[in-house]
Write a protein that holds these residues in place. Structure first.
Motif, mmCIF file in Angstrom:
data_model
loop_
_atom_site.group_PDB
_atom_site.id
_atom_site.type_symbol
_atom_site.label_atom_id
_atom_site.label_comp_id
_atom_site.label_asym_id
_atom_site.label_seq_id
_atom_site.Cartn_x
_atom_site.Cartn_y
_atom_site.Cartn_z
ATOM 1 N N LEU A 175 38.209 22.761 7.222
ATOM 2 C CA LEU A 175 37.603 21.756 8.082
ATOM 3 C C LEU A 175 37.729 20.439 7.331
ATOM 4 C CD1 LEU A 175 35.993 21.180 10.689
ATOM 5 C CD2 LEU A 175 33.907 21.519 9.356
ATOM 6 N N SER A 176 38.448 19.479 7.915
ATOM 7 C CA SER A 176 38.854 18.288 7.174
ATOM 8 C C SER A 176 38.324 17.017 7.828
ATOM 9 C CB SER A 176 40.377 18.231 7.085
ATOM 10 O OG SER A 176 40.809 17.200 6.242
ATOM 11 N N SER A 233 48.651 24.455 11.909
ATOM 12 C CA SER A 233 48.204 24.069 13.242
ATOM 13 C C SER A 233 46.923 23.253 13.091
ATOM 14 C CB SER A 233 47.942 25.309 14.094
ATOM 15 O OG SER A 233 46.905 26.097 13.536
ATOM 16 N N THR A 234 46.786 22.228 13.894
ATOM 17 C CA THR A 234 45.645 21.332 13.763
ATOM 18 C C THR A 234 44.992 21.115 15.118
ATOM 19 O OG1 THR A 234 47.035 19.371 14.072
ATOM 20 C CG2 THR A 234 46.679 20.124 11.810
ATOM 21 N N ASP A 275 40.485 20.468 12.421
ATOM 22 C CA ASP A 275 40.427 21.878 12.053
ATOM 23 C C ASP A 275 41.851 22.307 11.720
ATOM 24 O OD1 ASP A 275 40.631 24.887 12.694
ATOM 25 O OD2 ASP A 275 38.473 24.547 12.641
ATOM 26 N N TYR A 276 42.064 22.733 10.474
ATOM 27 C CA TYR A 276 43.391 23.137 10.004
ATOM 28 C C TYR A 276 43.457 24.651 9.857
ATOM 29 C CZ TYR A 276 44.725 18.360 8.732
ATOM 30 O OH TYR A 276 45.058 17.027 8.768
ATOM 31 N N CYS A 277 44.551 25.225 10.330
ATOM 32 C CA CYS A 277 44.813 26.647 10.139
ATOM 33 C C CYS A 277 46.261 26.797 9.696
ATOM 34 C CB CYS A 277 44.559 27.415 11.434
ATOM 35 S SG CYS A 277 44.804 29.199 11.283
#
Length: 290
Positions: A89-90, A7-8, A21-23
């Protein structure tokens, strides 16, 4: 089962920089798939662990690691050793911005996994605090500082973490040891013998395996975990610097101040001021890259 896509959440976007923000909730039972780095990127791993394969090299990334992507490179992420997923955090940079940050060290921008490095850990936590709205630093500013810090490091060193041809069980054991160290880093009594016992290895074999998989020694990872937690507390809370030092596992205030200052390039007090919007800290670091 094919691994679910993470999920982004898009936190910032302009023509030069996007912040995501990546999860990811993928686990050992999910089948990995090939992905593509669409832009140059620098991603800070704030939680969990995952494997990263690119150009024939496999890396194991844990909390505090940094993943660097080069536009056009294909890669695969694996989740063989941790059931709780990972979070990153990308920062995705345009080619012009990436080349401007890299300068003469442009060739150093290669897809790779970096072990937790103290200079990047504190910048990563500053960026995370900015992303969470817990300080007055812009998330785009924090991302540029993290990217510049990374480039300054790799232009003078070849720091990277590659797990190499190890058995999956060995890689899993090292990753689990890193997760345990991070969760218990506040305990000032942790040492090599205790960590090795937790991993059910002799101290010598534990040291050798951990360093090969994670890219740093157990003690280095422990110290960097403490720095990461300290940076988070300094950015978030008003507790005294002395309390922060002891709360994260340092048993000597002067050692904490010296270690933190060496990593951040600024004292704990100066870092806290930066997290609250003191622009002199930011300006100094931007000027060092110009």
């Amino acid at each position: 089962m094919k691994a679910p896509r993470p999920s982004t959440v898009l936190l910032h976007e302009d023509s030069a920089l996007r912040v995501w923000d990546y999860c990811c909730q993928a686990g050992p039972g999910d089948r990995p798939f090939t992905e593509l780095h669409g832009r140059h990127s620098v991603s800070y791993v704030r939680r969990g662990s995952f494997g990263y394969r690119c150009r024939g090299v496999t890396s194991e990334l844990v909390a505090g690691s940094v993943l660097v992507g080069r536009a056009g490179d294909e890669y695969v992420c694996t989740h063989d050793h941790h059931v709780c997923g990972d979070e990153c955090l990308s920062f995705h940079l345009s080619s012009e911005l990436a080349e401007g940050i890299a300068g003469r060290a442009g060739s150093a921008w290669q897809s790779r996994g970096l072990p937790p490095l103290p200079e990047l850990v504190v910048m990563g936590e500053l960026a995370q605090a900015a992303a969470d709205g817990r300080n007055d630093v812009g998330v785009d500013e924090a991302g540029l500082l993290l990217a510049a810090r990374f480039m300054a490091l790799v232009s003078t060193t070849r720091a990277s973490v590659a797990a190499g041809a190890l058995r999956a069980s060995d890689r899993r054991r090292a990753v689990e040891a890193a997760l345990w160290l991070d969760a218990h880093s506040h305990d000032a009594g942790i040492d090599l013998e205790r960590s090795a016992a937790q991993a059910q290895l002799s101290p010598f074999h534990f040291l050798r395996l951990f360093a090969k998989v994670v890219g740093v020694t157990p003690h280095q990872y422990l110290v960097r975990s403490r720095l990461r937690h300290a940076a988070r507390l300094l950015a978030d809370e008003d507790r005294s610097i002395t309390d922060v030092a002891y709360d994260v596992g340092f048993n000597d205030l002067s050692n904490f101040v010296r270690t933190f200052g060496r990593a951040a390039g600024v004292s704990p007090r100066g870092f806290r001021q930066a997290a609250r919007g003191e622009r002199k800290f930011l300006q100094d670091r931007i000027e060092r890259r110009s």
